[in-house]
Design an enzyme around this catalytic site. Sequence first.
Site, short mmCIF file in Angstrom:
data_model
loop_
_atom_site.label_atom_id
_atom_site.label_comp_id
_atom_site.label_asym_id
_atom_site.label_seq_id
_atom_site.Cartn_x
_atom_site.Cartn_y
_atom_site.Cartn_z
N HIS A 1 2.52 26.73 26.08
CA HIS A 1 3.35 27.58 24.90
C HIS A 1 2.48 27.34 23.69
O HIS A 1 2.93 28.08 22.93
CB HIS A 1 4.68 27.06 24.85
CG HIS A 1 4.75 25.71 24.08
ND1 HIS A 1 4.52 24.36 24.81
CD2 HIS A 1 5.12 25.18 22.98
CE1 HIS A 1 4.53 23.45 24.14
NE2 HIS A 1 5.04 23.83 22.95
N HIS A 2 1.40 26.86 23.75
CA HIS A 2 0.44 26.68 22.45
C HIS A 2 -0.92 27.69 22.78
O HIS A 2 -1.71 27.60 22.07
CB HIS A 2 0.20 25.69 21.95
CG HIS A 2 1.24 24.96 21.24
ND1 HIS A 2 1.73 25.38 20.10
CD2 HIS A 2 1.95 23.68 21.61
CE1 HIS A 2 2.76 24.47 19.56
NE2 HIS A 2 2.87 23.53 20.43
N HIS B 1 9.95 22.86 26.78
CA HIS B 1 8.71 23.33 25.95
C HIS B 1 8.00 22.20 25.42
O HIS B 1 6.84 22.04 25.50
CB HIS B 1 8.88 24.74 25.21
CG HIS B 1 9.35 24.67 24.09
ND1 HIS B 1 10.56 24.52 23.80
CD2 HIS B 1 8.86 24.52 22.73
CE1 HIS B 1 10.74 24.39 22.37
NE2 HIS B 1 9.74 24.45 22.08
N ASP B 2 8.80 21.60 24.79
CA ASP B 2 8.37 20.49 23.98
C ASP B 2 8.61 19.03 24.42
O ASP B 2 8.57 18.02 23.89
CB ASP B 2 8.96 20.45 22.49
CG ASP B 2 8.30 21.29 21.56
OD1 ASP B 2 6.90 21.31 21.79
OD2 ASP B 2 8.72 21.80 20.42
N ASP C 1 9.11 30.14 19.45
CA ASP C 1 9.03 29.13 19.12
C ASP C 1 8.29 28.80 17.79
O ASP C 1 8.82 28.23 16.80
CB ASP C 1 8.01 28.06 19.93
CG ASP C 1 7.76 26.61 19.46
OD1 ASP C 1 8.60 26.07 18.99
OD2 ASP C 1 6.53 26.20 19.77
N LYS D 1 6.70 15.67 23.77
CA LYS D 1 6.75 15.08 22.61
C LYS D 1 7.66 13.79 22.57
O LYS D 1 7.84 12.79 21.59
CB LYS D 1 7.56 15.89 21.63
CG LYS D 1 6.51 16.91 21.12
CD LYS D 1 6.99 17.74 19.82
CE LYS D 1 5.96 18.71 19.46
NZ LYS D 1 6.46 19.72 18.26
#
Length: 559
Positions: free
Chosen positions: A436-437, A381-382, A465, A385
């Site tokens: 996911h945000h 999911h991240d 999260d 980054k």
Amino acid sequence: MDSTLFGNSDSDVPLFFAEEPSGTSARRTRGTWKIVVVDDDRGVHEITSMILRRFQFEERGIELISGYSGAEARSLMRQHPDTAVLLLDVVMEREDAGLDVVRYVREDLDNRKVRIILRTGQPGQAPEVDVISNYDINDYREKTELTQEKLLTAIITSLRSFRDLDSVERRRMGWARVAEATGGLFGPRSEKKLLLEVLKRLHEILGVDGMGGEGPCSGFAAREEEGVWRIHGGTGIYESMEGCDLSDGAANPVVMVIQAAIASGRGHFEGDRYAVPFPGYNQEKNILFFQANRDFTDLDGNLLHIFMSNVGMAFQNMHLHHEVIETQRDITATLGELIEARSSEFGSHVQRVAESSRLLGQGIGLPEEEIEALWLAAALHDLGKVVLEDRLLRKTGPLEPEELARIRRHATLGFEILKGSRRKLMRLGATVAHQHHERWDGRGYPQGLRGEEIHLYARIVALVDVFDAMIHDRVYRKGCSRDEAVSFIGKSRGTLFDPALVEVFLKNLPDFLDIQDRIPDKGVFHLSLDIMGRATAEGTWREVRTGVRPTDVLLSQLK
């Protein structure tokens, strides 16, 4: 049970070669041949019964069933579709009552196997040539000519014909059952579920038999573990014996069949019992045992030989599927570690989010294969980054609006990295990274999706999260207490989060807190990319060799 009970435990076990049953193994349960006698003259029934009372054909006796009218004949043929011979009078309550029965049996009941012998005491009412030409019968006799010898000859001829037709039909149906059963074996599933599916399909292929078998079928799969054979899945009487030592759960005759199968490395029949060895996921030694409700026949042997060969292919397919999944898990786990390594603040965040997502997926009843896909997607999911600047990830002070916008780009960047993969799981990871945000009320980013417009996996990851992020320290703030985080999650149902998911989360809160306790943050570590794109490391968690570009290596495997 010691493995020596089954012969040399170090020998190779070939995959599914069934031997043909022979001797007592080929013995079938012997029933009787059904003969329906329909005549309005009771004397005919008595004489027929007297002639046939001790008659046998192929070691099977006769079951006589009597009827006295055309209406009774139709009822009896509905009740006894396995009738071998129908001795039928032509003239009963009507002159053509018997002929109507013939038409009913052949057309309405679509029974083409039963051999029909028409008997008449008034041949002029239904001339032989007309009847044979216009009705699907197998013999036409005047009652006066049916002496004992001729009746027995007619019966033997009819039974032999019925037997052959029945054999052809049984083979056709058997192959059809095998084809249908085989189709249900392929597809992603665990080894245990595949074994139980095989046992179920064996029951379908062999459990219902026209020879009159009774009672349920039973079976189990056992595996050798450190020299002990244990049952790890069963049906029927073995359903509750999972984990039992085979020597405790199986009777001696069963053990003997299993011994013979392992010694020969192929399927082995004995009466109503059948055992076959097969390799497991990591080439563990396994045995499949099945007990039918009747003795096996030559036809059963042929059907099992084909079916078990298909079972072998199903296991190979499952093993390949597991290898693909394991490879994807390894890639995903490594990517997750790379994400965590980009900032000292993350610790084990990715791992906890993946495990918490799995738990929430189980809580809402997702199928096993979807839960696995959710775990893999959540771990990514991240991913976006990894390409953000270190100074943004490590900044301790407030972010400027431009910096915040760049941080928020990680959702789109993760999507861009993963979306081109041909693998479905990676594409799911792209969707989760992108969404996911998003918020349930539509005020999230980057797309402003609302409610069920947001993919279910992304809704799940969004919840766990936020919970994990709140209770752990970040470079720009201290984490809050678990109680505060739980309260925030509860108050955010219907705004930030899917209300149904919040309900399941709160209901199973102790399990989610257990994940936090089991997976603490790792030691301080930071990975950065220098101006040449080389990996450099600070801290104590893991060494990264200078000159290696992990992003190049890992991302190349996603295409």
